[in-house]
Write a protein that holds these residues in place. Sequence first.
Motif, short mmCIF file in Angstrom:
data_model
loop_
_atom_site.label_atom_id
_atom_site.label_comp_id
_atom_site.label_asym_id
_atom_site.label_seq_id
_atom_site.Cartn_x
_atom_site.Cartn_y
_atom_site.Cartn_z
N GLY A 31 7.91 -4.95 -5.53
CA GLY A 31 8.59 -3.40 -5.14
C GLY A 31 7.68 -2.38 -5.26
N ASP A 32 6.36 -2.29 -5.09
CA ASP A 32 5.18 -2.53 -4.63
C ASP A 32 5.86 -1.64 -3.07
OD1 ASP A 32 3.53 -1.84 -7.15
OD2 ASP A 32 2.26 -3.30 -6.62
N PHE A 33 4.94 0.00 -2.97
CA PHE A 33 4.90 0.85 -1.45
C PHE A 33 2.98 0.92 -1.45
CE2 PHE A 33 8.06 2.65 1.74
CZ PHE A 33 6.97 3.00 2.37
N SER A 178 10.75 10.79 10.10
CA SER A 178 11.33 11.25 8.81
C SER A 178 11.91 10.16 8.06
CB SER A 178 11.01 12.81 8.52
OG SER A 178 11.75 13.42 7.73
N ASP A 179 13.39 10.56 8.90
CA ASP A 179 14.96 9.52 8.30
C ASP A 179 13.89 8.09 8.71
OD1 ASP A 179 17.03 11.18 8.25
OD2 ASP A 179 16.98 10.81 10.84
N PHE A 180 13.27 7.62 9.22
CA PHE A 180 12.78 6.11 9.98
C PHE A 180 11.91 5.97 8.02
CE2 PHE A 180 9.95 2.36 9.83
CZ PHE A 180 10.81 1.55 10.73
N ILE A 181 11.30 6.73 7.63
CA ILE A 181 10.09 6.34 6.26
C ILE A 181 11.36 7.38 5.19
CG2 ILE A 181 8.49 7.47 4.79
CD1 ILE A 181 7.14 6.66 7.87
N SER A 182 12.55 7.44 5.14
CA SER A 182 13.12 7.78 3.69
C SER A 182 13.96 7.06 3.82
CB SER A 182 14.06 9.39 3.48
OG SER A 182 14.90 9.42 5.63
N THR A 183 15.11 5.37 4.70
CA THR A 183 15.30 4.79 4.93
C THR A 183 14.36 3.34 4.26
OG1 THR A 183 16.32 5.48 7.38
CG2 THR A 183 16.44 3.26 6.14
N LEU A 184 13.45 3.50 4.93
CA LEU A 184 11.91 2.58 4.12
C LEU A 184 12.25 3.02 2.70
CD1 LEU A 184 9.25 2.07 6.02
CD2 LEU A 184 10.49 0.36 5.46
N ALA A 185 11.99 3.46 2.00
CA ALA A 185 11.68 4.54 0.87
C ALA A 185 13.09 3.75 -0.16
CB ALA A 185 11.54 5.43 0.38
N ARG A 186 14.13 4.17 0.70
CA ARG A 186 15.34 3.86 -0.10
C ARG A 186 15.62 2.30 -0.16
NH1 ARG A 186 21.25 3.01 1.79
NH2 ARG A 186 20.58 3.64 3.81
N ILE A 196 4.46 -2.82 3.28
CA ILE A 196 3.23 -2.22 3.30
C ILE A 196 3.10 -2.56 4.44
CG2 ILE A 196 0.71 -3.08 3.37
CD1 ILE A 196 1.24 -5.13 1.93
N ILE A 197 2.95 -0.12 4.63
CA ILE A 197 2.66 0.61 6.04
C ILE A 197 1.90 0.46 6.12
CG2 ILE A 197 3.81 1.83 4.23
CD1 ILE A 197 5.50 2.62 7.01
N ASP A 203 1.51 12.45 6.22
CA ASP A 203 2.27 13.35 5.67
C ASP A 203 3.11 13.28 5.00
OD1 ASP A 203 1.43 16.76 6.93
OD2 ASP A 203 0.44 14.59 7.75
N GLU A 204 4.35 12.09 5.73
CA GLU A 204 5.59 11.71 5.22
C GLU A 204 5.53 10.42 4.14
OE1 GLU A 204 9.06 13.14 5.66
OE2 GLU A 204 7.99 14.20 7.03
N VAL A 205 4.70 9.49 4.89
CA VAL A 205 4.51 8.39 3.80
C VAL A 205 3.94 8.21 2.95
CG1 VAL A 205 2.85 7.42 5.15
CG2 VAL A 205 4.49 5.98 4.75
N ILE A 206 2.85 9.16 2.73
CA ILE A 206 1.73 8.91 0.95
C ILE A 206 2.80 9.43 -0.20
CG2 ILE A 206 0.23 10.37 0.05
CD1 ILE A 206 -1.25 8.81 1.47
N PRO A 207 3.75 10.36 0.11
CA PRO A 207 4.53 11.28 -0.80
C PRO A 207 5.32 9.61 -1.85
CG PRO A 207 4.69 12.91 0.73
CD PRO A 207 4.00 11.96 0.98
N VAL A 208 5.95 9.37 -1.09
CA VAL A 208 7.40 7.83 -1.45
C VAL A 208 6.02 6.66 -1.66
CG1 VAL A 208 8.55 8.52 0.29
CG2 VAL A 208 7.55 6.96 1.04
N SER A 209 4.92 6.75 -1.54
CA SER A 209 4.19 5.47 -1.87
C SER A 209 3.85 4.64 -3.25
CB SER A 209 2.91 5.11 -1.01
OG SER A 209 1.71 5.93 -1.09
N ASN A 210 2.95 3.71 -3.62
CA ASN A 210 2.50 4.18 -4.80
C ASN A 210 1.72 3.39 -5.03
OD1 ASN A 210 3.30 1.58 -4.85
ND2 ASN A 210 4.16 1.52 -6.70
N LYS A 211 0.93 2.60 -3.96
CA LYS A 211 -0.27 1.98 -3.56
C LYS A 211 -1.15 2.54 -2.28
CE LYS A 211 -0.82 -1.13 -6.76
NZ LYS A 211 -0.62 -3.31 -7.47
N LEU A 212 -2.48 2.87 -2.49
CA LEU A 212 -2.82 3.22 -1.54
C LEU A 212 -4.31 2.28 -1.03
CD1 LEU A 212 -3.42 5.90 1.17
CD2 LEU A 212 -5.05 6.42 0.24
#
Lengths: 552, 289
Positions: A31-33, A178-186, A196-197, A203-212
Amino acid sequence: METLVVEGLSFTYPACREKALDNVSFTLHNGDFMVVCGATGSGKSTLLRMLKRELAPFGEMSGRIMLGGRSVEDFSDREAAQKIGYVLQRPEQQIVTDRVWHELAFGLENLGLDTGVIRRRVAEMACYFDIEDWFERPVSELSGGQKQLLNLASVMVMQPELLLLDEPTAQLDPIAASDFISTLARLNRDLSLTVIIVEHRLDEVIPVSNKLLALEEGKLLTCGPTRESVDLLRSNLLLREAMPVPVRIAGELGADRDLPITVREGRRFTEEFCGNSIRSLPEPENVLDGEPEPALEFSEVYQRYSRELPDVLSGMNLTVNTGECLCILGGNGSGKSTALGAAAAINKIYSGAIKVFGKKLRDYRGQELYDGCLTMLPQDVQTMFLCNTVREELKDADLDAFPYDLTPLLDKHPYDLSGGQQQLVGLARVLSAKPRLLLLDEPTKGLDARARRLICEVLHKLQAGGMTLVVVTHDTELAAMLADRCAMLFRGEIVSCGTPRQFFSGNSFYTTPANRMTRGHFDGAVTAGDVVVLCRLNAAADRNRREGEYSC
Amino acid sequence: MKSFSEYNPITVALWYAAVILPAMFILHPALTALSIVGSVLLHTVRTKSLRGNLIYFILFFAIALLNPFFYHNGVTILFFVNDNPITLEALLYGFTASAMIISVIYWFRSFSAMMTSDRLLYVFGSASPKLALILSMALRYVPLFSLQIKKVNDSQKALGLYREDNAIDALRGRVRVFSILVTWALENGVTTADSMTARGYGVGRRTYFSIYRFTRSDRILLAVTLILEGLLLAGAALDALKFSFYPAMTGTWSPMTAVSLAAYTALALLPTIHRVTEEFAWKRLLSRV
């Protein structure tokens, strides 16, 4: 439970001395992003491809990759294909078949599942991704965003445990991205899918991730929880440039921990950082003196592609003055690229007139228009390249006059260059005709932050040399940095036009993140640079006031 | 409610074969008449308009009347043109041949509307999954390439490289566009190949999926088609459908002739009858709402 364990992964391409990956280790839980970031050539894509056995490049590899407690090497071909999903950058070229439903079924057909199972899985996926409406359509009728969602869905239908994505949003416009990233987050949230992306617009993807995970020249810089990694990376200028705008601003202002990563947090950060006794910066003076001379004029222009289709341009009026840089913004299908094509005499208009340097387009004979007058840099620069080396491609170009040194690239094949380099070569190529008016269609599409800044600098220099620029773009930050004036195209008409400050402060959604972050606190701050300057000025003012209070 | 075009493509394709092949190969005035009535009715019921028929109407008479003016065989002389006899037999032969041609055109008009590319693909695909995948990829590449050709054309034109004012330069421009397109196709084909291997292409035996099912109604339609076709072919095999125009019109007649023609009537009118009864049934169901 640990899903993916990578231990001491190193990789060297054949005939290369330096390692493309050097001793990379990390662990991912179910479940890590995880976002992978790094400059172009830092080994991001190599790392991702190493994780997908079928796509692993040829070369010397050492280290271990374990998925679900088993080494990836021990998987059967079937398991390897099914357990690890992979989405690539170009939405168009990944699609194999002609119909949406067939594309969804493609992977399952390869696994040899029977029709009943495929039918159920395809139906389920079409439902989850909300693609029932276009289920039976030919893929050629889909938009770029829909194509990329289809690619994601046709990987997800195989029920992978690990999903790898290599710059999936680079070719999409901001809304589709932004739609694509929110689908991924869902997917990540609902199915506890491990993701792993690799991205360079974060800008869009950092806020929905939990690892960098950050890479630099094949070495692991950091890998950990997103916020901690962002704090760690604040001093690395190269990586910070690619970070979301709030991180960049806070980093520039010297914040050392809890850097804001969303616009909401950025807003709180600026309010806590300083007051707002100085609300705006002075408007830059108009450098064009004397009566402006129009370089490009649209008057009441109407265009449509065929009789049955609706108007794309409907009564468009626009004047671009000689020596200025005008950015045309607008949503998908608003007619931006069509307008540019009309100015370059590629798309025919059926009513109205377009004048280039005071002369109507239809009065230009033969090649007169393209000879020293106007050229256009197309959206896809690959459509220009004809020769086997950059040197042959640029044989007519004046390389000394080009504001960027292309000599290191001269002996390479144009297709082997990075996106940013291709764009620069394309630019040098169109400049060989010595145009006075340059039209650019999405010059920063798919580029990383560094390449974008480079293009921006080159364009600034060209403009300083007296060239008139018309840029069509989705990229609001580019427009804010580059333009003298911005124009918004909506349903084939120009609905607003003004200097970037007037333009973006007037909009509340279609504006730069920096402006959204400081709206109400400052006036007319549109670029990260503006915000940084204003914050510093205000902080100094706050200090002076406080000192004044003490001395009383 | 299921319309005729929503049946399994294989069923529909077999029905078309069953109705078109006899119309083409058995030259019998009654059978040809049934064929043209059936095909025009199907077309009219499907499009619900009479437009676009005039040209075929003219063509029908043109072909029919051409024969007696060039062919003067036959015993029943109607009149003379330039001392050449115009015979009833040649005239009727002309009408029969013309009806055959026009009816086949009409069958194919509805065939091409009902059998879209994906349905045709399914018919071939059930013969060979590999062929089906290749055809599907080819169908995908046609729009992709034509779009790319347009893009390349436009960008080359804006570079001022594309002179259209003389033939040699225009040809060189085309060659340049083609060359760029080939490079692009090879380069981007790599992405497609990656995407295929990433999704397990070649890991084992492929199956072939399609959204079309073979349902009970398909089995019924298929059985009906085969039985009717069997009766018709039996008639043909037993020489019940022999007809000759020259020198005088003679045809065999037996109870089997009646059976065969009745079978072909049912076959040719099948979709039309299906359509009309479905519509009645649908209206009755709607009236209960």
